[in-house]
Design an enzyme around this catalytic site. Structure first.
Site, PDB file in Angstrom:
ATOM      1  N   VAL A 207       0.690  -1.271   0.085  1.00  9.16           N
ATOM      2  CA  VAL A 207       0.011   0.075  -0.080  1.00  9.16           C
ATOM      3  C   VAL A 207       0.643   1.229  -0.052  1.00  9.16           C
ATOM      4  O   VAL A 207       0.349   2.222  -0.201  1.00  9.16           O
ATOM      5  CB  VAL A 207      -0.854  -0.027   1.366  1.00  9.16           C
ATOM      6  CG1 VAL A 207      -0.255   0.263   2.644  1.00  9.16           C
ATOM      7  CG2 VAL A 207      -2.133   1.001   1.215  1.00  9.16           C
ATOM      8  N   TYR A 208       2.143   1.329   0.409  1.00  6.56           N
ATOM      9  CA  TYR A 208       3.012   2.495   0.358  1.00  6.56           C
ATOM     10  C   TYR A 208       3.061   3.056  -1.131  1.00  6.56           C
ATOM     11  O   TYR A 208       3.438   2.505  -1.895  1.00  6.56           O
ATOM     12  CB  TYR A 208       4.378   2.337   0.983  1.00  6.56           C
ATOM     13  CG  TYR A 208       4.451   1.620   2.184  1.00  6.56           C
ATOM     14  CD1 TYR A 208       3.455   1.696   3.228  1.00  6.56           C
ATOM     15  CD2 TYR A 208       5.579   1.235   2.792  1.00  6.56           C
ATOM     16  CE1 TYR A 208       3.300   1.306   4.598  1.00  6.56           C
ATOM     17  CE2 TYR A 208       5.601   0.695   4.226  1.00  6.56           C
ATOM     18  CZ  TYR A 208       4.787   0.717   4.977  1.00  6.56           C
ATOM     19  OH  TYR A 208       4.772   0.368   6.376  1.00  6.56           O
ATOM     20  N   SER A 209       2.679   4.396  -0.852  1.00  7.02           N
ATOM     21  CA  SER A 209       2.522   4.960  -2.231  1.00  7.02           C
ATOM     22  C   SER A 209       1.768   4.344  -3.256  1.00  7.02           C
ATOM     23  O   SER A 209       2.076   4.294  -4.446  1.00  7.02           O
ATOM     24  CB  SER A 209       3.979   5.459  -2.828  1.00  7.02           C
ATOM     25  OG  SER A 209       4.493   6.352  -2.122  1.00  7.02           O
ATOM     26  N   GLU A 210       0.909   3.471  -3.037  1.00  7.47           N
ATOM     27  CA  GLU A 210      -0.016   2.615  -3.972  1.00  7.47           C
ATOM     28  C   GLU A 210       0.503   1.988  -4.633  1.00  7.47           C
ATOM     29  O   GLU A 210       0.407   1.572  -5.704  1.00  7.47           O
ATOM     30  CB  GLU A 210      -1.004   3.711  -4.693  1.00  7.47           C
ATOM     31  CG  GLU A 210      -1.901   4.763  -3.897  1.00  7.47           C
ATOM     32  CD  GLU A 210      -2.523   5.601  -4.764  1.00  7.47           C
ATOM     33  OE1 GLU A 210      -2.444   5.591  -5.943  1.00  7.47           O
ATOM     34  OE2 GLU A 210      -2.935   6.812  -3.944  1.00  7.47           O
TER      35      GLU A 210
END
Length: 344
Positions: A60-63
């Site tokens: 999920v980090y920075s999509e």
């Protein structure tokens, strides 16, 4: 750099873990960091050269961009894969569809393939469930993770942001079924936030789970760059992304206590905060996320800082948790049962 065993496994991880939440900066992650390919490559190389073998990211980090940037850096630098421990996570929403979130077997199987593609790897060393999913039976989640280990796509398992009873339930289910055990719990832990010591740390110590610490500087509040009367420097994470929740009065008492200790050792306040965590029972590795190589080098230096008993006592006293039931009852009951007269 020193290394510690991850849980009851034979896997050694560096005391400092390189976090990747500052990579990419897409969407809601923008205030945390916006490092691009060149900066990520330089940071990964600097960490590896300093002895860091452990890198933590999440889908999920920075999509997804954090995994992409990390994968590109690893490929370009040609670091020896067998010397790296790459960790990522699954749980948080990755798309608009009803099944693009959670810990169902379906989402886990889709998510691990997507993470492997972004990271450009054939396996993930530590795969962690990134929070609870009350809509999915824990047995379903753990069976899916077991199948990933058996397939060779994942080597070790962990969880993050769970209650102590959920951690214990997960350990018990895996043991009863004969599945690969959970080896780590990733938690928020700092001088300003010692809540995990009430129940999660005791479970981790009892069951031999390695504690991985996120946000060890309480979102930057313990860096020494903030004060109770000032908002903080321009561009600092806390000025635009006020997370995790912290009792600021308590946090700044900790900063005030760390200041003379830092001066006595000739180091930064941030390094003292990180070193305190490395002195705590059960902590396997502390995850640091940096916007600059200077910050990263300073954070890595915490592994060399040895706090005295006096230093630790000062920091423990200023940051101690207020008494809470049943903790105060346990302490009274065990005064005649344990060395030192109390449960630590």
């Amino acid at each position: 750099m020193r290394y510690r065993l991850l849980g009851r496994s034979g896997l050694l991880v560096s005391e400092i873990c390189l976090g990747t939440m500052t990579y990419g900066g897409k969407g809601r992650w923008q205030p945390i960091g916006q490092l691009g390919p060149a900066e990520v490559e330089a940071q990964v190389k600097a960490a590896f050269d300093a002895g860091v073998n452990f890198i933590d990211t999440a889908d999920v980090y920075s999509e997804g961009d954090a995994e992409v940037l990390l994968g590109q850096a690893l490929k370009k630098l040609k670091l020896p894969r067998e010397e790296l421990v790459i960790a990522t996570k699954v749980r948080i929403r990755m798309g608009p569809g009803p099944n693009q979130v959670g810990l169902s077997r379906g989402h886990i199987m889709d998510a691990v393939e997507a993470s492997l593609r972004r990271l450009q790897l054939d396996h993930i060393d530590l795969y962690q469930i990134h929070g609870q999913d009350l809509a999915t039976p824990l047995e379903e989640t753990l069976r899916a993770l077991e199948d990933l280990v058996r397939s060779g796509k994942v080597r070790y398992l962990g969880l993050s942001n769970h209650a102590a009873w959920q951690v214990m339930k997960g350990v018990a289910i895996s043991e009863r079924r004969g599945w690969n055990r959970l080896e780590s719990v990733q938690v928020y832990y700092s001088l300003a936030g010692r809540d995990v010591e009430r129940e999660i740390v005791p479970v981790a110590l009892d069951q031999g789970l390695g504690i991985l610490v996120w946000s060890p500087l309480a979102g930057g509040l313990l860096s020494g760059k903030f004060s109770e009367k000032e908002k903080g420097p321009e561009g600092a994470r806390r000025t635009s992304f006020d997370f995790p929740p912290v009792d600021r009065t308590r946090a700044f008492r900790c900063v005030d206590a760390m200041r003379p200790i830092a001066q006595a050792h000739g180091v930064s306040i941030a390094r003292v905060a990180l070193a305190w965590l490395l002195h705590q029972p059960g902590v396997a590795s502390v995850i640091v996320g940096a916007k600059t190589n200077e910050q990263l080098a300073d954070n890595i230096g915490a592994t060399d800082l040895r706090l005295s008993e006096s230093d630790l006592q000062t920091l423990n006293n200023v940051s101690k948790l207020p008494p809470e039931y049943p903790g105060w009852m346990f302490e009274r009951q065990n005064r005649d049962r344990l060395p030192g007269g109390a449960i630590n």
